[in-house]
Scaffold this active site. Structure first.
Site, PDB file in Angstrom:
ATOM      1  NE  ARG A   1      -4.202  -1.754   1.785  1.00  0.00           N
ATOM      2  CZ  ARG A   1      -4.249  -2.698   2.723  1.00  0.00           C
ATOM      3  NH1 ARG A   1      -3.457  -2.630   3.774  1.00  0.00           N
ATOM      4  NH2 ARG A   1      -5.112  -3.677   2.607  1.00  0.00           N
TER       5      ARG A   1
ATOM      6  CE  LYS B   1      -0.849  13.534 -15.187  1.00  0.00           C
ATOM      7  NZ  LYS B   1      -1.191  13.959 -16.565  1.00  0.00           N
TER       8      LYS B   1
ATOM      9  CD  GLU C   1       7.509  15.366 -22.959  1.00  0.00           C
ATOM     10  OE1 GLU C   1       6.796  16.393 -22.873  1.00  0.00           O
ATOM     11  OE2 GLU C   1       7.027  14.211 -22.942  1.00  0.00           O
TER      12      GLU C   1
ATOM     13  CE  LYS D   1       5.490  16.933 -14.831  1.00  0.00           C
ATOM     14  NZ  LYS D   1       5.549  15.691 -15.593  1.00  0.00           N
TER      15      LYS D   1
ATOM     16  CD  GLU E   1      -4.074  16.333 -16.643  1.00  0.00           C
ATOM     17  OE1 GLU E   1      -2.967  15.819 -16.431  1.00  0.00           O
ATOM     18  OE2 GLU E   1      -4.756  16.099 -17.637  1.00  0.00           O
TER      19      GLU E   1
ATOM     20  NE  ARG F   1       0.699  16.613 -13.740  1.00  0.00           N
ATOM     21  CZ  ARG F   1       1.255  15.787 -12.886  1.00  0.00           C
ATOM     22  NH1 ARG F   1       0.859  15.756 -11.638  1.00  0.00           N
ATOM     23  NH2 ARG F   1       2.225  14.972 -13.271  1.00  0.00           N
TER      24      ARG F   1
ATOM     25  CG  ASN G   1      -2.010  16.313 -20.795  1.00  0.00           C
ATOM     26  OD1 ASN G   1      -1.024  15.731 -20.362  1.00  0.00           O
ATOM     27  ND2 ASN G   1      -3.145  16.396 -20.117  1.00  0.00           N
TER      28      ASN G   1
ATOM     29  CG  HIS H   1       1.508  14.515 -24.281  1.00  0.00           C
ATOM     30  ND1 HIS H   1       2.242  15.628 -24.626  1.00  0.00           N
ATOM     31  CD2 HIS H   1       2.342  13.737 -23.532  1.00  0.00           C
ATOM     32  CE1 HIS H   1       3.457  15.526 -24.097  1.00  0.00           C
ATOM     33  NE2 HIS H   1       3.540  14.390 -23.426  1.00  0.00           N
TER      34      HIS H   1
ATOM     35  CG  HIS I   1      -0.187   9.625 -24.793  1.00  0.00           C
ATOM     36  ND1 HIS I   1      -0.785  10.142 -23.667  1.00  0.00           N
ATOM     37  CD2 HIS I   1       1.136   9.670 -24.556  1.00  0.00           C
ATOM     38  CE1 HIS I   1       0.149  10.486 -22.793  1.00  0.00           C
ATOM     39  NE2 HIS I   1       1.327  10.226 -23.311  1.00  0.00           N
TER      40      HIS I   1
ATOM     41  CG  HIS J   1       6.634  10.115 -24.629  1.00  0.00           C
ATOM     42  ND1 HIS J   1       5.278   9.892 -24.715  1.00  0.00           N
ATOM     43  CD2 HIS J   1       6.790  11.293 -23.975  1.00  0.00           C
ATOM     44  CE1 HIS J   1       4.643  10.885 -24.130  1.00  0.00           C
ATOM     45  NE2 HIS J   1       5.535  11.757 -23.662  1.00  0.00           N
TER      46      HIS J   1
HETATM   47  N1  LIG Z   1       5.057  10.281 -15.679  1.00  0.00           N
HETATM   48  C1  LIG Z   1       5.108  11.318 -16.480  1.00  0.00           C
HETATM   49  O1  LIG Z   1       4.710  12.431 -16.101  1.00  0.00           O
HETATM   50  C2  LIG Z   1       5.675  11.158 -17.850  1.00  0.00           C
HETATM   51  C3  LIG Z   1       5.985  12.285 -18.625  1.00  0.00           C
HETATM   52  C4  LIG Z   1       6.567  12.095 -19.878  1.00  0.00           C
HETATM   53  C5  LIG Z   1       6.836  10.812 -20.330  1.00  0.00           C
HETATM   54  N2  LIG Z   1       6.509   9.742 -19.561  1.00  0.00           N
HETATM   55  C6  LIG Z   1       6.809   8.382 -20.015  1.00  0.00           C
HETATM   56  O2  LIG Z   1       8.210   8.229 -20.126  1.00  0.00           O
HETATM   57  C7  LIG Z   1       8.493   7.187 -21.064  1.00  0.00           C
HETATM   58  C8  LIG Z   1       9.595   7.619 -21.978  1.00  0.00           C
HETATM   59  O3  LIG Z   1      10.740   7.858 -21.230  1.00  0.00           O
HETATM   60  P1  LIG Z   1      12.185   7.969 -21.911  1.00  0.00           P
HETATM   61  O4  LIG Z   1      12.091   8.827 -23.103  1.00  0.00           O
HETATM   62  O5  LIG Z   1      13.125   8.312 -20.848  1.00  0.00           O
HETATM   63  O6  LIG Z   1      12.425   6.517 -22.509  1.00  0.00           O
HETATM   64  P2  LIG Z   1      13.000   5.169 -21.859  1.00  0.00           P
HETATM   65  O7  LIG Z   1      12.749   5.090 -20.435  1.00  0.00           O
HETATM   66  O8  LIG Z   1      12.507   4.075 -22.732  1.00  0.00           O
HETATM   67  O9  LIG Z   1      14.580   5.321 -22.083  1.00  0.00           O
HETATM   68  C9  LIG Z   1      15.067   5.391 -23.403  1.00  0.00           C
HETATM   69  C10 LIG Z   1      16.320   4.548 -23.607  1.00  0.00           C
HETATM   70  O10 LIG Z   1      17.441   5.239 -23.078  1.00  0.00           O
HETATM   71  C11 LIG Z   1      18.292   4.319 -22.411  1.00  0.00           C
HETATM   72  N3  LIG Z   1      19.037   5.074 -21.403  1.00  0.00           N
HETATM   73  C12 LIG Z   1      18.565   5.552 -20.237  1.00  0.00           C
HETATM   74  N4  LIG Z   1      19.508   6.280 -19.627  1.00  0.00           N
HETATM   75  C13 LIG Z   1      20.600   6.254 -20.402  1.00  0.00           C
HETATM   76  C14 LIG Z   1      21.888   6.833 -20.302  1.00  0.00           C
HETATM   77  N5  LIG Z   1      22.212   7.648 -19.295  1.00  0.00           N
HETATM   78  N6  LIG Z   1      22.772   6.595 -21.295  1.00  0.00           N
HETATM   79  C15 LIG Z   1      22.456   5.821 -22.352  1.00  0.00           C
HETATM   80  N7  LIG Z   1      21.238   5.252 -22.510  1.00  0.00           N
HETATM   81  C16 LIG Z   1      20.324   5.468 -21.543  1.00  0.00           C
HETATM   82  C17 LIG Z   1      17.316   3.330 -21.830  1.00  0.00           C
HETATM   83  O11 LIG Z   1      17.947   2.146 -21.517  1.00  0.00           O
HETATM   84  C18 LIG Z   1      16.294   3.196 -22.937  1.00  0.00           C
HETATM   85  O12 LIG Z   1      16.692   2.227 -23.871  1.00  0.00           O
HETATM   86  C19 LIG Z   1       7.192   6.894 -21.763  1.00  0.00           C
HETATM   87  O13 LIG Z   1       6.645   5.697 -21.247  1.00  0.00           O
HETATM   88  C20 LIG Z   1       6.309   8.063 -21.383  1.00  0.00           C
HETATM   89  O14 LIG Z   1       4.937   7.728 -21.365  1.00  0.00           O
HETATM   90  C21 LIG Z   1       5.958   9.900 -18.343  1.00  0.00           C
HETATM   91 ZN   LIG Z   2       5.278  13.552 -22.605  1.00  0.00          ZN
END
Ligand SMILES: NC(=O)c1ccc[n+]([C@@H]2O[C@H](COP(=O)([O-])OP(=O)(O)OC[C@H]3O[C@@H](n4cnc5c(N)ncnc54)[C@H](O)[C@@H]3O)[C@@H](O)[C@H]2O)c1
Ligand SMILES: [Zn+2]
Length: 364
Positions: A120, A142, A184, A226, A236, A241, A245, A248, A252, A265
């Site tokens: 929990r 999120k 972003e 942010k 949101e 907030r 988006n 997005h 998405h 992404h």
């Molecule tokens: N929670 C939120 O508010 C929010 C906001 C935006 C995006 N997201 C989510 O985030 C995700 C995308 O995240 P992302 O773009 O970081 O992609 P990801 O987490 O898939 O990472 C991308 C790649 O980079 C590699 N990597 C990570 N750190 C590294 C480093 N220092 N050096 C070399 N390689 C490295 C990883 O192994 C991976 O293969 C999506 O699922 C998206 O929906 C969430």
């Molecule tokens: Zn995003």
């Protein structure tokens, strides 16, 4: 080191922008009496940067275990949540661990969700290693996983205790991931910060290279934006907030319609921002030259602004699963000009369809 507060009453926490993890044990000691950490990451990230993170923790007496998940969006699944909580529970005994998300947004969203539901709720720390993670996904609580047909459809709001943005780990990021994170940052400029946008226009190559001064500026500025948004509208419930988006709704849907494999992404939301910019002009909310500035910057950054070889029908179907739909209508974030957006449901469906057809699916 700079320290940016996310102000949420009892759930407030700082975002640290730094160049090492050396201060982490001291920071954690203020938050918890636990000395048990589970670091959730990828094998490659642990191989490259694991020592930098684990070393200081172990030296300070922490018992640290690591758990690696495959490097792809499909790791953000309920099946993976099951595997992780299974592993955590087998070593649980009487101790409550601190979880540390050490990777990009995939690891961050997944770890945060596990932290929200395991026993929990256990405390967790975001130690994002991608630009996208540092500027966006690690902040704001999120957390969640995807369903095969719908992105981020199972989740929670669950804030981390700390976000530690170590700029040094960004140096190993591949170019495609830098661009993806930059999408972003461009979004923040477009929705809230003309000066940031102009900086990106002027210093794009330094930003893409993540030159130290540029990286610090992009990360710090983005985190401030942010943090402010989240502090004002954590869940949101208002429109504050929702502005984040921008791009997005379509982004998405593009990800879900292509099984999360085709675009990162950031790439998907770049296309989504281009569609939203066109739509903003079409419905008379935005001067054409302001929208053109956005599209020019996205393209100069090497981001896609069209998706021709995808089924428009599939994208439309995926859009219907967007959580931003209110009373059956999509909630659009429209550009008013660089640095300003508006959130509205009052978009004629025909205009939205035309904007979509302008960039997505076969040209009509
Ligand atoms: N929670 C939120 O508010 C929010 C906001 C935006 C995006 N997201 C989510 O985030 C995700 C995308 O995240 P992302 O773009 O970081 O992609 P990801 O987490 O898939 O990472 C991308 C790649 O980079 C590699 N990597 C990570 N750190 C590294 C480093 N220092 N050096 C070399 N390689 C490295 C990883 O192994 C991976 O293969 C999506 O699922 C998206 O929906 C969430
Ligand atoms: Zn995003």
């Amino acid at each position: 080191m700079s320290r940016i507060p996310v102000r949420l009453g009892a759930r407030s926490y700082p975002i640290l922008v730094t160049t090492s993890y050396r201060s982490l044990p001291g920071q954690l000691a203020r938050l918890t009496a636990s000395r048990d950490a589970w670091v959730i990451s990828h094998a490659s990230v642990l191989a490259r940067h694991g020592r930098a993170l684990l070393g200081p923790l172990q030296a300070a007496g922490w018992h640290v275990r690591t758990l690696s998940v495959p490097e792809r969006e499909t790791s953000k699944s309920l099946a993976m949540v099951g595997r992780i909580v299974g592993a955590l529970s087998r070593t649980a005994r009487m101790r409550v661990p601190v979880l540390v998300a050490f990777g990009g947004g995939v690891v961050g969203d997944l770890t945060g969700f596990v932290a929200a539901v395991y026993r929990r709720g256990v405390p967790y720390v975001q130690a994002p290693t991608t630009l996208l993670g540092q500027v966006d996904s690690a902040i704001g609580g999120k957390v969640g996983v995807d369903l095969p047909h719908a992105k981020n459809f199972v989740g929670a709001f669950y804030q981390p205790r700390l976000v530690v943005n170590n700029l040094a780990v960004l140096r190993s990021l591949p170019r495609r991931q830098r661009r993806s994170g930059l999408a972003e940052v461009i979004k923040y400029g477009a929705i809230a910060d003309r000066a940031l946008f102009a900086y990106l226009e002027r210093h794009l190559s330094g930003c893409l290279a993540l030159a130290p001064a540029a990286a610090r500026r992009l990360v710090t500025r983005s985190c401030r934006i942010k943090a402010q948004v989240v502090s004002r509208d954590e869940r949101e419930t208002g429109e504050v907030r929702a502005q984040l988006n921008f791009g997005h709704t379509v982004g998405h849907a593009l990800e879900a319609a292509t099984a999360y494999r085709r675009w990162t992404h950031g790439e998907a939301i770049a296309i989504g921002m281009a569609v939203a910019a066109d739509l903003s002009v079409a419905v008379g909310r935005c001067p054409a030259r302001e929208a053109a500035r956005l599209i020019t910057l996205l393209e100069a950054a090497g981001l896609p602004t069209r998706a021709r070889s995808v089924s428009r029908q599939a994208v439309r179907r995926a859009m219907a699963f967007d959580k931003k739909f209110i009373r059956g209508r999509p909630r659009w974030v429209l550009l008013q000009g660089i640095g300003r957006v508006t959130v509205t449901e009052a978009v004629p469906p025909a205009a939205a369809a035309r904007a979509l057809a302008g960039r997505i699916g076969r040209a009509t």
